[in-house]
Structures are given as C-alpha cells and as structure tokens.
Design a protein around this motif. Structure first.
Motif, PDB file in Angstrom:
ATOM      1  N   ALA A  55       0.838  -1.206   0.000  1.00 38.95           N
ATOM      2  CA  ALA A  55       0.000   0.000   0.000  1.00 38.95           C
ATOM      3  C   ALA A  55       0.868   1.250   0.000  1.00 38.95           C
ATOM      4  N   THR A  56       1.936   1.242   0.770  1.00 44.00           N
ATOM      5  CA  THR A  56       2.848   2.381   0.778  1.00 44.00           C
ATOM      6  C   THR A  56       3.525   2.535  -0.578  1.00 44.00           C
ATOM      7  N   LEU A  57       3.803   1.419  -1.218  1.00 45.30           N
ATOM      8  CA  LEU A  57       4.389   1.452  -2.562  1.00 45.30           C
ATOM      9  C   LEU A  57       3.406   2.048  -3.562  1.00 45.30           C
ATOM     10  N   CYS A  58       2.127   1.792  -3.390  1.00 45.46           N
ATOM     11  CA  CYS A  58       1.114   2.402  -4.264  1.00 45.46           C
ATOM     12  C   CYS A  58       1.108   3.917  -4.101  1.00 45.46           C
ATOM     13  N   LEU A  59       1.319   4.375  -2.895  1.00 47.05           N
ATOM     14  CA  LEU A  59       1.266   5.808  -2.590  1.00 47.05           C
ATOM     15  C   LEU A  59       2.662   6.429  -2.527  1.00 47.05           C
ATOM     16  N   TYR A  60       3.593   5.872  -3.247  1.00 44.38           N
ATOM     17  CA  TYR A  60       5.001   6.284  -3.162  1.00 44.38           C
ATOM     18  C   TYR A  60       5.193   7.787  -3.407  1.00 44.38           C
ATOM     19  N   GLU A  61       4.590   8.323  -4.439  1.00 46.44           N
ATOM     20  CA  GLU A  61       4.774   9.745  -4.765  1.00 46.44           C
ATOM     21  C   GLU A  61       4.222  10.647  -3.660  1.00 46.44           C
ATOM     22  N   GLU A  62       3.069  10.269  -3.110  1.00 47.49           N
ATOM     23  CA  GLU A  62       2.466  11.079  -2.056  1.00 47.49           C
ATOM     24  C   GLU A  62       3.273  11.026  -0.763  1.00 47.49           C
ATOM     25  N   VAL A  63       3.751   9.847  -0.413  1.00 43.05           N
ATOM     26  CA  VAL A  63       4.477   9.682   0.841  1.00 43.05           C
ATOM     27  C   VAL A  63       5.860  10.326   0.767  1.00 43.05           C
ATOM     28  N   THR A  64       6.502  10.296  -0.389  1.00 50.13           N
ATOM     29  CA  THR A  64       7.851  10.844  -0.499  1.00 50.13           C
ATOM     30  C   THR A  64       7.861  12.324  -0.858  1.00 50.13           C
ATOM     31  N   ASP A  65       6.712  12.934  -1.059  1.00 48.81           N
ATOM     32  CA  ASP A  65       6.641  14.370  -1.328  1.00 48.81           C
ATOM     33  C   ASP A  65       7.018  15.108  -0.053  1.00 48.81           C
ATOM     34  N   ASP A  66       8.151  15.833  -0.073  1.00 50.39           N
ATOM     35  CA  ASP A  66       8.627  16.485   1.145  1.00 50.39           C
ATOM     36  C   ASP A  66       8.303  17.978   1.188  1.00 50.39           C
ATOM     37  N   ASP A  67       7.319  18.407   0.442  1.00 56.51           N
ATOM     38  CA  ASP A  67       6.901  19.803   0.440  1.00 56.51           C
ATOM     39  C   ASP A  67       6.351  20.179   1.814  1.00 56.51           C
ATOM     40  N   ARG A  68       6.907  21.236   2.426  1.00 57.66           N
ATOM     41  CA  ARG A  68       6.451  21.646   3.759  1.00 57.66           C
ATOM     42  C   ARG A  68       5.031  22.186   3.728  1.00 57.66           C
ATOM     43  N   MET A  69       4.559  22.618   2.575  1.00 56.55           N
ATOM     44  CA  MET A  69       3.214  23.178   2.449  1.00 56.55           C
ATOM     45  C   MET A  69       2.252  22.171   1.804  1.00 56.55           C
ATOM     46  N   LYS A  70       2.513  20.906   2.015  1.00 56.60           N
ATOM     47  CA  LYS A  70       1.691  19.846   1.427  1.00 56.60           C
ATOM     48  C   LYS A  70       0.232  19.961   1.858  1.00 56.60           C
ATOM     49  N   ILE A  71      -0.008  20.286   3.105  1.00 57.86           N
ATOM     50  CA  ILE A  71      -1.368  20.388   3.630  1.00 57.86           C
ATOM     51  C   ILE A  71      -2.121  21.518   2.937  1.00 57.86           C
ATOM     52  N   ARG A  72      -1.450  22.628   2.731  1.00 59.46           N
ATOM     53  CA  ARG A  72      -2.085  23.786   2.112  1.00 59.46           C
ATOM     54  C   ARG A  72      -2.281  23.599   0.604  1.00 59.46           C
ATOM     55  N   ASN A  73      -1.330  22.955  -0.058  1.00 58.79           N
ATOM     56  CA  ASN A  73      -1.339  22.863  -1.514  1.00 58.79           C
ATOM     57  C   ASN A  73      -2.169  21.707  -2.074  1.00 58.79           C
ATOM     58  N   ASN A  74      -2.414  20.684  -1.290  1.00 61.31           N
ATOM     59  CA  ASN A  74      -3.144  19.511  -1.766  1.00 61.31           C
ATOM     60  C   ASN A  74      -4.480  19.385  -1.054  1.00 61.31           C
ATOM     61  N   GLU A  75      -5.465  18.905  -1.789  1.00 59.63           N
ATOM     62  CA  GLU A  75      -6.797  18.771  -1.202  1.00 59.63           C
ATOM     63  C   GLU A  75      -6.845  17.683  -0.139  1.00 59.63           C
ATOM     64  N   ALA A  76      -6.259  16.540  -0.442  1.00 54.40           N
ATOM     65  CA  ALA A  76      -6.263  15.432   0.514  1.00 54.40           C
ATOM     66  C   ALA A  76      -4.846  14.869   0.621  1.00 54.40           C
ATOM     67  N   PRO A  77      -3.976  15.544   1.372  1.00 56.72           N
ATOM     68  CA  PRO A  77      -2.581  15.104   1.434  1.00 56.72           C
ATOM     69  C   PRO A  77      -2.395  13.838   2.268  1.00 56.72           C
ATOM     70  N   ILE A  78      -1.414  13.064   1.884  1.00 58.14           N
ATOM     71  CA  ILE A  78      -1.041  11.868   2.632  1.00 58.14           C
ATOM     72  C   ILE A  78       0.354  12.125   3.172  1.00 58.14           C
ATOM     73  N   MET A  79       0.500  12.018   4.479  1.00 53.33           N
ATOM     74  CA  MET A  79       1.783  12.333   5.093  1.00 53.33           C
ATOM     75  C   MET A  79       2.435  11.073   5.642  1.00 53.33           C
ATOM     76  N   SER A  80       3.760  11.047   5.554  1.00 52.43           N
ATOM     77  CA  SER A  80       4.503   9.937   6.132  1.00 52.43           C
ATOM     78  C   SER A  80       4.573  10.135   7.646  1.00 52.43           C
ATOM     79  N   ASP A  81       5.015   9.123   8.358  1.00 57.82           N
ATOM     80  CA  ASP A  81       5.131   9.214   9.819  1.00 57.82           C
ATOM     81  C   ASP A  81       6.078  10.345  10.217  1.00 57.82           C
ATOM     82  N   ARG A  82       7.160  10.477   9.477  1.00 56.43           N
ATOM     83  CA  ARG A  82       8.136  11.517   9.779  1.00 56.43           C
ATOM     84  C   ARG A  82       7.541  12.912   9.567  1.00 56.43           C
TER      85      ARG A  82
END
Length: 121
Positions: A55-82
């Motif tokens: 499942a994490t491999l399916c969401l690879y692009e979303e999980v590895t996106d390190d944009d600090r403004m991910k919450i603001r820029n995306n409608e439904a962001p997926i964040m890694s544990d870190r």
C-alpha cells in the motif's frame, strides 16, 4: 510462493520504484499481479506487513513528497510518519494564543509573589 520469496519480490519493486524505472501505472499492475500470484500459490491473502508495504508502494509519490506546504497545496494530502512528527513538533497550543499578546508580553495572572526588598535600618 513462500513469504520470503514474496518479500523479495516486494523489495525488487521498491528498488525499481526508487530508481525511477517503474512508473505509477506499471507499478499498480505489478503489485496486483504479484498479489494474485501469491493468492494462487498459497490460497490465502498476504500478511498485513506485506500488504502495508504494498500500500505504501502504491502511494510512493504522495508519501515521499517532502513539500512543507503539502497540507495547504493539496486537497487530501497523505503524510509519512516523519512528516506527521515534524508537523506536530511545529504546532503550538491555543493556550499560548490566549495568554501571550502580539507584543510578546505574557498576560497571565501572576501566581508567584515577588520578594520585597528588605530595608536596612
């Protein structure tokens, strides 16, 4: 197919994905084919750890996106544990907003009494 073989194939998919050799659509097809092979060989579903990795491999692009403004820029962001840990570390409680003014002064009622200077006679 044993669990060891299945995990080795998942590792291969991860390696190919990180190297950029496996686009998203091809990755989804490979994950589905791998899961189907496992079910046909064993007659049961893979364990939860392997499914979590897939499942994490399916969401690879979303999980590895390190944009600090991910919450603001995306409608439904997926964040890694870190990213969740970093976000929680940066948050401040509302108590600070209630007690400290914009001038930086602490407006809480004083609970500690200051010592009065002793006079020498």
């Amino acid at each position: 197919m044993t669990n060891v073989e299945f995990n080795e194939k998942i590792n291969e998919l991860w390696t190919r994905t990180k190297a950029g050799n496996l686009p998203r659509d091809a990755r989804f097809k490979a994950i589905e084919a791998l899961t189907d092979q496992y079910v046909e060989a064993t007659g049961k579903r893979p364990d939860s750890g392997a499914l979590d990795r897939l499942a994490t491999l399916c969401l690879y692009e979303e999980v590895t996106d390190d944009d600090r403004m991910k919450i603001r820029n995306n409608e439904a962001p997926i964040m890694s544990d870190r990213q969740i840990e970093r976000r929680e570390a940066d948050q401040v409680s509302f108590t600070m907003a209630e007690e400290v003014g914009t001038d930086g002064r602490d407006y809480r009622s004083q609970t500690r009494q200051n010592r009065k200077k002793l006079r020498k006679y």
